[in-house]
Design a protein around this motif. Structure first.
Motif, PDB file in Angstrom:
ATOM      1  N   UNK A  60       0.847  -1.202   0.000  1.00  0.00           N
ATOM      2  CA  UNK A  60       0.000   0.000   0.000  1.00  0.00           C
ATOM      3  C   UNK A  60       0.878   1.246   0.000  1.00  0.00           C
ATOM      4  N   UNK A  61       1.400   1.582  -1.186  1.00  0.00           N
ATOM      5  CA  UNK A  61       2.341   2.692  -1.290  1.00  0.00           C
ATOM      6  C   UNK A  61       1.829   3.828  -2.178  1.00  0.00           C
ATOM      7  N   UNK A  62       0.665   3.671  -2.822  1.00  0.00           N
ATOM      8  CA  UNK A  62       0.162   4.705  -3.731  1.00  0.00           C
ATOM      9  C   UNK A  62      -0.581   5.779  -2.949  1.00  0.00           C
ATOM     10  N   UNK A  63      -0.910   6.870  -3.636  1.00  0.00           N
ATOM     11  CA  UNK A  63      -1.644   7.977  -3.033  1.00  0.00           C
ATOM     12  C   UNK A  63      -3.120   7.949  -3.404  1.00  0.00           C
ATOM     13  N   UNK A  64      -3.393   7.842  -4.707  1.00  0.00           N
ATOM     14  CA  UNK A  64      -4.777   7.853  -5.166  1.00  0.00           C
ATOM     15  C   UNK A  64      -5.450   6.519  -4.844  1.00  0.00           C
ATOM     16  N   UNK A  65      -6.740   6.579  -4.534  1.00  0.00           N
ATOM     17  CA  UNK A  65      -7.441   5.379  -4.091  1.00  0.00           C
ATOM     18  C   UNK A  65      -7.536   4.328  -5.191  1.00  0.00           C
ATOM     19  N   UNK A  66      -7.755   4.741  -6.425  1.00  0.00           N
ATOM     20  CA  UNK A  66      -7.849   3.747  -7.493  1.00  0.00           C
ATOM     21  C   UNK A  66      -6.517   3.029  -7.692  1.00  0.00           C
ATOM     22  N   UNK A  68      -4.385   2.542  -5.281  1.00  0.00           N
ATOM     23  CA  UNK A  68      -4.223   1.701  -4.098  1.00  0.00           C
ATOM     24  C   UNK A  68      -5.005   0.399  -4.251  1.00  0.00           C
ATOM     25  N   UNK A  69      -6.175   0.486  -4.888  1.00  0.00           N
ATOM     26  CA  UNK A  69      -6.925  -0.741  -5.156  1.00  0.00           C
ATOM     27  C   UNK A  69      -6.090  -1.700  -6.007  1.00  0.00           C
ATOM     28  N   UNK A  70      -5.483  -1.166  -7.071  1.00  0.00           N
ATOM     29  CA  UNK A  70      -4.647  -2.013  -7.929  1.00  0.00           C
ATOM     30  C   UNK A  70      -3.425  -2.525  -7.175  1.00  0.00           C
ATOM     31  N   UNK A 151      -5.053  -9.918   2.816  1.00  0.00           N
ATOM     32  CA  UNK A 151      -4.759  -8.783   1.945  1.00  0.00           C
ATOM     33  C   UNK A 151      -5.983  -7.955   1.635  1.00  0.00           C
ATOM     34  N   UNK A 152      -7.132  -8.617   1.403  1.00  0.00           N
ATOM     35  CA  UNK A 152      -8.359  -7.886   1.111  1.00  0.00           C
ATOM     36  C   UNK A 152      -8.879  -7.148   2.338  1.00  0.00           C
ATOM     37  N   UNK A 159     -10.067   1.501   1.977  1.00  0.00           N
ATOM     38  CA  UNK A 159     -11.164   2.137   1.255  1.00  0.00           C
ATOM     39  C   UNK A 159     -12.169   2.828   2.173  1.00  0.00           C
ATOM     40  N   UNK A 160     -12.030   2.675   3.486  1.00  0.00           N
ATOM     41  CA  UNK A 160     -12.954   3.344   4.399  1.00  0.00           C
ATOM     42  C   UNK A 160     -12.902   4.861   4.244  1.00  0.00           C
ATOM     43  N   UNK A 161     -11.736   5.386   3.886  1.00  0.00           N
ATOM     44  CA  UNK A 161     -11.606   6.835   3.752  1.00  0.00           C
ATOM     45  C   UNK A 161     -11.989   7.374   2.395  1.00  0.00           C
ATOM     46  N   UNK A 162     -12.302   6.486   1.421  1.00  0.00           N
ATOM     47  CA  UNK A 162     -12.590   6.941   0.064  1.00  0.00           C
ATOM     48  C   UNK A 162     -13.796   7.887   0.006  1.00  0.00           C
TER      49      UNK A 162
END
Length: 646
Positions: A60-66, A68-70, A151-152, A159-162
């Motif tokens: 989990x190193x990305x910034x944007x939520x989409x 982060x999903x990937x 992992x899920x 995703x709670x903060x999305x």
């Protein structure tokens, strides 16, 4: 007797804020599966789910939520396949060696595609090694299911903060670009080192913002108004970025109202303001001042527009292709890439040796050897040599913590609060550097392994021994035996960038026949400039990585470093010259442009033909009074650093 500088460079902690949200998320993600396992009287199941959560936390190193999903979901699929294959060959001796070697080849090759593929390849191999080295619950599908569930669970917490944050990461990235630019404009005209440092930060923030927005736009069908507006706000900062070198070369600080106005635009971007801007700027007199003034006023207008024109927004880096097209290209490039095959073969060789050693020699918890090889030989973590030493050091520190926990904390429900603390430390220490990340992850993996093996304190010695063996295999078979480790010509990529700079100069001052041709030339010039600065950022990162290598690679990188800085200043001076011409300065003669391009190509040839730079005497060509005079001066400084070998 002090440690060498290249090793100290790797041990230096990175300055980074504490990621409180990530720390809290990691503590919950790693401890809740354990608590559920104890509640159901199935601690082994809880340990496997926590191992899956650990991989999600690391990825989990990305910034944007989409993104982060990937970054979290896609690697889980590969991880499930890996642990399933490993479970099927558990206890099968040489069959396990062959299967893991093949998986290592595939893992290494797909790691070259991109960030998500790199994490996926890592998880594919790691879980295959764990499945082949540890007895898993039966039937075979239970372990993949539990690891994926862990992992899920991390993904669900993420995703709670999305709904609350939505597009805030993208807006924050655009605002960060404006703030970095304000800092650079504040340093313009002052000490060169300070300005260069801040200008590089602008490049990094601009790259990050474009990656976030274009990456998201590629997954949105049609044109999203909010994305179009953010892209317009990002595009309009480019003229200001181009005007900054011209303002710096004039040698006087800008009025404080200018960086203050840019910071005001950053706040407007972040808050989504649409109120009409009020700018109180000093009168502009010189071409550089007029460039800054015009760019700032135009930026203020676009930033506050409630809706941007969706048909008047270009992407600067080019429009991204569809996901299917990019996937086909990525696979084709991977199969045709020499670097991809070379890394895959290096990883396969090291994993094959590690597993062969396990099959021949009786070693406790021997799967740690292959795990160590995988982590150390990871291509985008840094220098292989220093990483091996840093992993050994980080493991030793982590073992001290693990020994204290295993010796003093009774197994059972007490593991849950301990895991809350240890899990929260992983994001905090990962931001500090590789050795710190290893020290944080080691006790977590040991505690989870103990729940599967019930060995307690006896895990400590085998863990250290296996880690040292894995580091040794990587250093010998993955580093020393490969010629590029010792004889790589680290100036080749720099030479390619210098050639690109020559083409940029020719394009920047090429004559245009009419308005349509000028508009097309401007767009092409902006795209070329963005790619050039992005390449320069990559070159700088590659050289900084080489500085952490032992001699001769580190020594050569240190010798070439002044030329990296000189090339950056050449590009800045060329950009400043183009901006001055746009705002009233006389354009250079075609013969002078051709002369600059020729000198740049000669410089690229010198870089390619030199192993170690040799300083020579030389003055700038040109009359020293035209718009390209600063370019000539920077070229003379760069040419003085190196000459061809004789």
């Amino acid at each position: 007797m002090a440690p060498p500088a290249w090793l100290l460079e790797g041990l230096k902690p990175t300055t980074a804020p504490v990621p409180w949200a990530a720390a809290a998320r990691a503590g919950v993600a790693l401890s809740v599966p354990l608590a559920v396992g104890f509640a159901l009287d199935e601690p082994e199941y809880g340990a496997l789910a926590s191992m899956g959560a650990l991989s999600g936390v690391i990825g989990d190193t990305a910034d944007a939520y989409r993104m982060r999903v990937l970054n979290i979901a896609v690697p889980q699929v590969f991880g499930a396949v890996g642990v399933a294959l490993g479970t099927l060959v558990y206890g099968h001796g040489w069959v396990a060696v062959a299967v893991l070697t093949l998986i290592a080849l595939v893992s290494g090759m797909i790691s070259s595609i991109g960030t998500v593929a790199s994490v996926s390849g890592l998880l594919l191999l790691l879980n295959a090694v764990v499945g082949a080295g540890l007895p898993m619950p039966q039937p075979w599908w239970i372990a993949p299911l539990l690891l994926s569930a862990g992992g899920l669970f991390v993904l669900a917490l993420t995703l709670l903060g999305w709904p609350l944050r939505g597009r805030r990461p993208e807006r924050a990235a655009v605002a960060a670009t404006y703030r970095a630019l304000a800092d650079a404009l504040e340093a313009a005209g002052g000490p060169g080192d300070l300005y260069d440092e801040r200008r590089r930060r602008v490049t990094g923030e601009l790259d990050r913002a474009y990656d976030l927005i274009l990456g998201r736009r590629a997954r949105v069908h049609g044109r999203s108004p909010s994305l179009v507006r953010m892209l317009a706000q990002l595009n309009v900062v480019i003229p200001l970025v181009e005007a900054a070198p011209a303002a710096h070369l004039r040698g006087r600080p800008l009025p404080p109202e200018i960086p203050a106005a840019v910071r005001g635009l950053a706040t407007a971007v972040e808050e989504g303001s649409t109120s009409a801007p009020v700018l109180d700027l000093p009168e502009a007199r010189t071409p550089a001042e007029r460039a800054v003034d015009a760019a700032l006023r135009h930026a203020a207008t676009i930033v506050h527009l409630p809706e941007a024109d969706p048909y008047n927004v270009d992407d600067r880096l080019g429009r991204p292709a569809a996901l299917k097209v990019r996937a086909r290209r990525a696979v084709r490039d991977m199969m045709m890439s020499e670097a991809s095959w070379r890394y895959g073969l290096r990883l396969a060789l090291c994993i094959g040796l590690a597993q062969s050693l396990v099959s021949v020699v009786e070693l406790e918890r021997s799967y740690w050897i292959a795990l160590t090889v995988t982590f150390v030989l990871k291509p985008d973590f840094g220098s292989v040599f220093s990483r091996a030493l840093l992993r050994a050091l980080g493991t030793a520190i982590g073992l001290v913590v693990a020994a204290a926990v295993l010796a003093e904390v009774p197994r059972g429900w007490w593991d849950v609060p301990v895991m809350v603390v240890l899990g929260a430390l992983i994001p905090v220490f990962s931001a500090k550097g590789y050795a710190f990340q290893t020290a944080a992850i080691t006790p977590v993996i040991l505690l989870l392994s103990d729940l599967l093996n019930h060995q307690g304190f006896d895990l400590i010695r085998p863990r250290l021994l296996d880690s040292l063996i894995g580091c040794a295999i990587t250093l010998i078979a993955g580093y020393l035996l490969w010629p590029e480790s010792w004889h790589t010509r680290i100036g080749d990529r720099l030479a390619e960038t210098v050639d690109d700079a020559a083409r940029y100069v020719e394009r920047a001052f090429a004559p245009a026949a009419d308005d349509a041709a000028r508009a097309a030339a401007r767009t092409a010039r902006l795209q070329a400039r963005r790619r050039l600065y992005r390449d320069l950022s990559g070159v700088r990162s590659e050289f900084q990585r080489a500085l952490t290598e032992p001699p001769p690679t580190g020594t050569r990188a240190a010798a070439w470093w002044p030329l990296v800085v000189a090339v950056e200043r050449i590009v800045d001076a060329s950009t400043a010259a183009r901006v001055r011409v746009n705002h009233g300065a006389p354009p250079p003669a075609p013969e002078e442009v051709a002369s600059v391009a020729r000198q740049l190509r000669e410089l690229a040839g010198r870089v390619r033909s030199s192993t170690v730079p040799v300083r020579v005497e030389g003055g700038p060509e040109g009359d020293g009074s035209g718009v390209l005079a600063p370019v000539h001066q920077e070229l003379a400084a760069a040419r003085a650093i190196t000459q061809p070998e004789r």
